[in-house]
Design a protein around this motif. Structure first.
Motif, short mmCIF file in Angstrom:
data_model
loop_
_atom_site.label_atom_id
_atom_site.label_comp_id
_atom_site.label_asym_id
_atom_site.label_seq_id
_atom_site.Cartn_x
_atom_site.Cartn_y
_atom_site.Cartn_z
N GLY A 1 7.61 -0.43 -0.26
CA GLY A 1 8.43 0.08 -1.35
C GLY A 1 7.91 -0.38 -2.70
O GLY A 1 6.71 -0.62 -2.86
N GLY A 2 8.81 -0.52 -3.65
CA GLY A 2 8.41 -0.93 -5.00
C GLY A 2 7.65 -2.25 -5.00
O GLY A 2 6.69 -2.41 -5.76
N HIS A 3 8.06 -3.19 -4.18
CA HIS A 3 7.42 -4.51 -4.22
C HIS A 3 5.94 -4.42 -3.85
O HIS A 3 5.15 -5.27 -4.26
N TYR B 1 3.99 -2.32 -5.00
CA TYR B 1 3.32 -1.88 -6.23
C TYR B 1 3.04 -3.08 -7.15
O TYR B 1 2.24 -2.98 -8.08
N MET B 2 3.71 -4.21 -6.88
CA MET B 2 3.47 -5.42 -7.67
C MET B 2 2.07 -5.95 -7.36
O MET B 2 1.67 -6.01 -6.20
N ALA B 3 1.38 -6.40 -8.39
CA ALA B 3 0.06 -6.99 -8.16
C ALA B 3 0.17 -8.20 -7.24
O ALA B 3 -0.72 -8.43 -6.41
N ARG C 1 0.94 -0.47 1.79
CA ARG C 1 1.49 -0.75 0.47
C ARG C 1 2.77 0.04 0.22
O ARG C 1 3.79 -0.51 -0.20
N LEU C 2 2.71 1.33 0.51
CA LEU C 2 3.88 2.17 0.28
C LEU C 2 5.03 1.76 1.20
O LEU C 2 6.19 1.92 0.84
N PRO D 1 -2.40 -3.85 -4.04
CA PRO D 1 -3.22 -3.06 -4.96
C PRO D 1 -4.67 -3.54 -5.03
O PRO D 1 -5.60 -2.74 -4.98
#
Lengths: 681, 681
Positions: A425-427, A429-431, A421-422, A436
């Motif tokens: 990047g930021g994407h 973190y998107m559901a 997930r990390l 997630p």
């Protein structure tokens, strides 16, 4: 409905998802692959026939629009998540019935409801799952033939929907401490179920909240004034017609959680609720009509279900990880960022060695876990067959290895999925990346069905016993054979065999050190329990080392002996992944290798160089490797990981599903923001 | 309203939360504490005055019922989470105004809106936060005096609400790659903002979705046909009266995420949207009316804001961790499970060494991070003062240490919080534990404001420069002084000083090994960029080692030199925590200590024994230590972690808030389940 409407609103038509259009970077990656991905898919499925079966099954479920969400559950309220989940689960059960006519078994069902297919259909949990996963299997495993005949038919037909209620607010791990009571009254020939305290409230069972109308309830059995410990009882919770709670039954759901919010986990308490005598499950222990208690011949007989679930967990971990790493690898092939060389175009982020390092060891981990799960599955079948024949000898070994594999596989997979997930990047973190939710599902497994630290300490207990046997020169079972005191470890030779041998040597060293710590503790005046507690951090560590030795051993053995029918090109890649798994873990445990295997600083540097080399070797095959997992887009469920790589188009499409985007001005503007903007300060 | 009604429905009045009733285990723990918790609280606050200020501030916000949720956001739909968040944020801004009259500064505001207070009020994010956190500070930092005069007043008064739009769908880390353009037309004296591609859509800015009506937009500046790189522009997004998007502005929210779902993160695109020339922020670079571009004297001047944010992140990590570890420690004191000694009563789970090992190192980590954050804060103030005086010399050192501290503190805290959550077993998975939300907030920080791997590679780059300087015999700045080629490392002596020294020796060893790898790479024919990439996994590792050396050094220094005014009893406990932090990390890095510091197997065993000893020493003070963090129940926000320890009562109370529990039979029964139950198969 809403979803489809909203999807039309993509602000610019040019940026809509175009069916069939594949990202050119992914196309290039697929051309580079050095092996036949279909060959690998067949191998993973266990042959062409099983491959076809799977494809057919997936098509049966995943091509059915009724089972797909139009609105992502993340947009819904907790209540709607349940509504949606229940509706889909009911529909799914109808479809399962069609499957059943084709000869589905309960084990099929259980594996179907968990795993990648189940979590593709009901990504946020299934309020009916425990009916097949726990309720029916418990009836089958612990009911008398008469009980089975009566209840299992009703259950298969869904005339009752059941769950399994064991855990209480105050007791999870320590089931002997459960407080719910079932007291037998010979006059009425009934058990009375009671919840004497707040902590005796049942807490957690899936589907218990508003869904199930029956449950197997685990309670302390009292008869003739005596407590005989915990036993299972079939208890009606809700009226079959009105669905209202039965008199004296207090039932509800426990509220929102990190994940699995459609599971309808519930609480349950009883105020002297009567059930007939024949609703105690009496395959093993019995209560006679006059209240006489008849003991079970062995208390190990109920281990079967627990073992099955742990085996399935290890399999599931491999599936979840395959999904996560597919998402991250495909995204890393599509995503371009920064300049590696000033002035040149932005590289695919998968060209960064740090990114390869984040992802490729976890492609390898899918195989490592899969092979261990296969071995465990075979042993499970072996052991249950022997138990049925009265032979319990292999049970402790199965128990010991299942415990540590459950713990290590769930912990490793949770770390792996967060790393994936990390790495997005930021994407990530998107559901809509689905990472997630995948993490939410996986991390739960570190706690349920045996908390991981407790699991490792159980393995450690077995290791201490094996060590004592080894010291006494007794014969050891295969998974702990390396503890044999006469075993000579081969010297280090900078090969993968050396690493696998090294892990055994480390485990042996740690086991011996633990035994010494325990002995020192007792000699210093501690009780054996205190000494155990004092050594427990090291004992956990030793159990993990044992597990790592087992996993690497299985992995290497499969590569050496289980792939003879594969093409040389594929075998080479499989060997690279095995090497990477071993080197990756060796480098995470350099302290152990330096301490127990006599390696030196240069060897560590060599391992690092070899790891780098392996990452670069695997790089051109990375997309091919995840393609081989052959996960349909419905299973992937991710804007970042679909086969076609239309990452940005799907991100925008997902955003447009938000009701906040339905109108140019949201009603909250008038409700609160406008007053702030107009206030004169 | 709903929440208060529902809370009355607890099934059994006896099990309701009783105000003021404290769990007896917690009472006992508090009596055992060997130091004065108020003394420690004062120390943590930086003195009695600051302590009082904080208490007053907390009272001002947290005793205001308007700012408390009746319904937990986890029960709400995504849309309602925003509605609720915006309503509370508007109310909060009104209260901030009252504070402002008492002389609040922008830095106060920024720290207030993040941190433990901000996340207590708006646990799921604040859609207005970026107005004070980024919009106003950017105006202040990059606007001309005229621009500041005009815009900052409007912004302080909330006549405009702004955000900061930099990141795009296709570019986060690599800001030079941003694609949004601002093209100057001297005829109209306007810039035209345009989004040429899908990947140029702005993506992520908080409050951008439906909230802000202005933004600072970072775009590639074109004038006279030439591109001058990225610059900041003030752009109106929505009409000040109607709140409708301005012509050519495409704006919306990006959809649900792992956490922070009330933040209203948005997307934004432009179709040739004009803004007047004076809306380019021109403190540094300028565009003259005729389109002439005037360069900035230094491109390092805009570093300030970025640095400030990283400093605040490290502080915030300590706050979040204090919250999580308070929850887990209190729960571990209340929770009893299993038998340590057969037949005896169930121990508090905090009596298990494995549990102490999961938690106590993270109590210590709060201090370790806090002391490093303090040092960084002081250095930040020092450096900014010097920058204002034209002296940029210390900037690279600040940058280097801020980068690695940002990465290490966020990564460590995320791991720590997950460990705390898992240490609470199943109940930690409940949303009402507040651990899932806390993790969601913290893990975001690994990605935003500089992705962690990128951050560590920036530090590594500085370390390579410092190493070259060291080899050339040049003078080194304080944080890398240990790279001095003439430095003799003291031999190992089994003390905490040795560990701190050891971390420096390890960092020095790894830095040298990286330099060698880079050199070998180039000698083997790789370009310097390829060699860098090939060494990057080791470079990341070296940067982390450097950071660990820094953190342990700061920690030990504070214990030795920064606590002279504390009582001996407290100093002893502080020293234990420092030792534990150092030993804990030494044992996680035994490979490094064995390889670089000449320790041996016995030393590892000694460290393990010492770690066990420290855990047992800290055990009686554990509750006192977390009490000293002095976090109000509103900040804790957890059924498991409240001061009174009424854990089970609060779990049940939280469950009763679920709308699923409002009626005996949920409507979904009639809608879907009843048909399944009645179907005849």
């Amino acid at each position: 409905m809403f979803g489809r409407l909203a999807a039309k609103q993509v602000p610019n038509k040019e940026y809509a998802v175009v069916p069939g259009k594949v990202n050119p970077d992914l196309q290039r990656e697929r051309k580079k692959c050095t092996f036949d991905t279909l060959e690998l898919t067949h191998f993973l499925d266990g042959g062409v026939e099983k491959y076809k079966d799977r494809k057919e099954r997936e098509n049966f479920f995943l091509s059915d629009p009724e089972l797909m969400d139009d609105v992502p559950p993340e947009l819904m309220s907790h209540e709607d998540q349940y509504r949606n989940g229940l509706k889909k689960a009911c529909y799914l059960f109808k479809k399962l019935k069609e499957l059943r006519e084709n000869g589905g078994t309960i084990d099929n069902y259980r594996q179907l409801l968990g795993g990648s297919l189940g979590s593709a259909i009901l990504k946020d949990g299934n309020p009916l799952a425990l009916h097949y996963v726990m309720f029916i299997p418990t009836l089958m495993g612990q009911g008398t033939p008469d009980q089975c005949a009566y209840w299992i038919e009703k259950a298969w037909d869904c005339r009752v929907i059941g769950t399994y209620a064991q855990t209480e607010l105050g007791h999870g791990t320590f089931i002997r401490g459960l407080e719910t009571t079932a007291t037998y009254n010979p006059k009425t020939q009934q058990f009375f179920l009671n919840s004497p305290t707040l902590t005796s409230y049942k807490w957690w069972p899936g589907g218990l909240g508003q869904t199930a109308n029956y449950a197997v309830v685990v309670a302390q059995l009292y008869t003739k004034g005596e407590c005989h410990g915990i036993h299972p009882f079939i208890v009606q919770l809700r009226d079959e017609k009105t669905h209202r709670p039965m008199p004296g039954v207090i039932v509800g759901e426990i509220g929102p959680k990190l994940g699995m919010n459609a599971t309808n986990n519930g609480f349950l308490a009883f105020k002297q609720v009567p059930i007939p005598r024949n609703q105690m499950l009496m395959k093993n222990a019995q209560v006679l009509p006059d209240g006489t208690y008849v003991k079970s011949p062995s208390n190990k007989l109920t281990y079967g279900t627990m073992m099955f679930v742990r085996v399935v967990i290890v399999q599931d971990m491999a599936s979840y990880l395959a999904k996560a790493v597919t998402i991250a690898v495909r995204y890393s092939a599509v995503r371009r960022q920064s300049e590696m060389v000033p002035g040149q175009s932005e590289p695919q982020i998968m060209d960064y060695l740090t990114q390869m390092y984040k992802l490729f060891p976890y492609i390898a981990t899918v195989y490592a876990l899969k092979f261990s799960a296969q071995w465990l599955w075979n042993m499970y079948n072996d052991v249950t067959a022997k138990i049925d024949a009265g032979d319990l000898e292999l049970l402790p070994e199965l128990h010991s290895i299942a415990c540590c594999l459950k713990a290590v596989s769930t912990a490793d997979t949770a770390t792996a999925i967060e790393t994936c997930r990390l790495s997005c990047g930021g994407h990530g973190y998107m559901a809509c990346s689905n990472l997630p939710t995948t993490y939410g599902n996986v991390t739960a497994a570190s706690t349920y069905e045996g908390e991981n630290t407790v699991m490792l300490l159980q393995t450690a207990r077995a290791l201490m016993k094996a060590y004592a046997k080894a010291q006494a020169g007794e014969q050891l079972s295969p998974t702990v054979e390396y503890l044999n005191r006469n075993r000579k470890f081969r010297p280090w030779s900078n090969t993968v065999d050396s690493i696998v041998e090294g892990f055994k040597q480390i485990a042996a060293g740690k086991v011996a050190a633990c035994a010494l710590s325990l002995q020192r503790g007792v000699e210093s005046g501690l009780s054996s329990e205190e000494a155990w507690n004092r050594a427990s951090v090291q004992l956990v560590d030793a159990a993990e080392a044992h597990c790592r030795a087992f996993i690497t051993d299985r992995h290497l053995d499969m590569v050496r002996n289980g792939m003879n029918e594969l093409s040389p090109a594929l075998r080479e890649v499989m060997a690279q992944l095995c090497d990477l798994y071993c080197v990756f873990w060796a480098l995470k445990r350099t302290g152990d290798f330096l301490q127990f295997c006599g390696i030196r600083g240069e060897d560590v540097q060599n391992l690092q160089d070899y790891q780098n080399e392996l990452l670069v070797q695997i790089r051109p095959n990375a997309v091919g490797l995840v393609d081989s997992f052959d996960l349909r887009d419905e299973i992937i469920g991710s804007a970042l990981g679909s086969y076609d790589g239309q990452v940005y188009e799907r991100l925008l499409q997902s955003a447009m599903l938000s009701p906040l985007n339905a109108k140019p001005v949201h009603d909250s503007y008038g409700a609160s923001l406008s007053a702030l903007l107009r206030a004169k300060y």
